[in-house]
Design an enzyme around this catalytic site. Structure first.
Site, PDB file in Angstrom:
ATOM      1  N   TYR A 126       0.823  -1.210   0.000  1.00 25.92           N
ATOM      2  CA  TYR A 126       0.000   0.000   0.000  1.00 25.92           C
ATOM      3  C   TYR A 126       0.857   1.261   0.000  1.00 25.92           C
ATOM      4  CZ  TYR A 126      -3.773  -3.139   1.627  1.00 25.92           C
ATOM      5  OH  TYR A 126      -4.682  -4.158   1.783  1.00 25.92           O
ATOM      6  N   HIS A 134       0.267 -11.840   1.796  1.00 21.33           N
ATOM      7  CA  HIS A 134      -0.744 -11.048   1.093  1.00 21.33           C
ATOM      8  C   HIS A 134      -1.432 -11.818  -0.029  1.00 21.33           C
ATOM      9  CE1 HIS A 134      -1.714  -6.541   0.194  1.00 21.33           C
ATOM     10  NE2 HIS A 134      -2.760  -7.303  -0.005  1.00 21.33           N
TER      11      HIS A 134
END
Length: 280
Positions: A53, A115
């Protein structure tokens, strides 16, 4: 089922996680400190970020400011981050974790996730997470975007069972089989993109249910999750939306309404398919 923003759910290792939290996906590094601070001040106790991110530094700044403003300690909040599993070796995973911890300016993480499964190249990463967990640098470890066959592969070598599988989940992608399988293994499911990135907010079925309760369509969708004991991360950059997303504990959807929402499923994704998404 959680009954307030402060309610927590017990994971399979005894750690407790807030049932509803803030996710900071697609929030800029510049804006993240204020968003995270406002979330904490307004009662949020779960903050979810990830290395990819590119806002972990801002998240850490927001956590520090939020704790100060709300007169809280580090132990009062739950912080999640994720390793971008690009065929990482054991040591690369350790290094990635330490880099995330440095950017967040924290001494430990409450939850650390792989992830994406990629093309199933996650064995070394999982072993690294297990060692970080045993060393007390992480309170709990889990995965994100794992399908049943990915979990089956993980179980062939894992010594620690994941506490969570964080997946795309909303009424158009209800993931019933994966949820049932995860539950059978003691793994909690946590929804990302529970509002389908806003694509469900004008759905006529959801609008009709929302009108029945004098609630927004977003609130109805989040309530659908809560009544199924699905953990939720919701993104918002505005205080009024943060508060609206948390205002979901004073009404209940009927069995008929839950059925109507369940029937919206089309196995439709807005994010990548874990079986085809590979980032080598």
């Amino acid at each position: 089922m959680i009954n307030s923003l402060s309610d927590t759910v017990e994971l399979n290792n005894g750690t407790r996680i807030p049932g509803l939290g803030l996710g900071v996906f697609q929030i800029s590094e510049k804006d993240t400190p204020e968003v995270v601070k406002n979330a904490i001040v307004n009662g949020y106790r779960l903050i979810d970020t990830a290395a990819i991110y590119e806002n972990e530094t801002g998240t850490g700044e927001g956590i520090k400011a939020g704790l100060k403003a709300a007169n809280l300690s580090r132990e009062d909040i739950f912080v999640t981050s994720k390793v971008w599993n690009d065929h990482l070796s054991y040591q690369e995973t350790i290094d990635a974790f330490n880099a995330s911890l440095d950017r967040l300016n924290l001494d430990y993480l409450d939850l650390y996730l792989i992830h994406w499964p990629g093309d199933s190249a996650f064995e070394e990463s999982w072993k690294a997470l297990e060692d970080l967990y045993r060393d007390g640098k992480i309170k709990a470890i889990g995965v994100s975007n794992f399908e049943i066959h990915h979990l089956d592969q993980l179980f062939t070598f894992a010594k620690v069972i994941p506490v969570i599988n964080q997946i795309e989940l909303h009424p158009r992608l209800s993931q019933v089989e994966l949820r049932q399988y995860s539950e059978s293994k003691g793994i909690k499911v946590q929804a990302w993109s529970p509002l389908m990135q806003g694509k469900l907010l004008s759905d006529p079925t959801i609008e009709a249910i929302a009108n029945n309760h004098n609630k927004s369509t977003a609130q109805v969708i989040l309530r659908w999750d809560i009544q199924q004991d699905i953990l939720i991360n919701v993104k918002s950059t505005h205080v009024d939306r943060l508060n609206s997303n948390a205002d979901v504990f004073d009404f209940e959807l009927s069995d008929e309404e839950m059925t109507q929402l369940n029937e919206l499923n089309q196995n439709l994704r807005v994010g990548p398919d874990p079986d085809t998404f590979n980032f080598k």
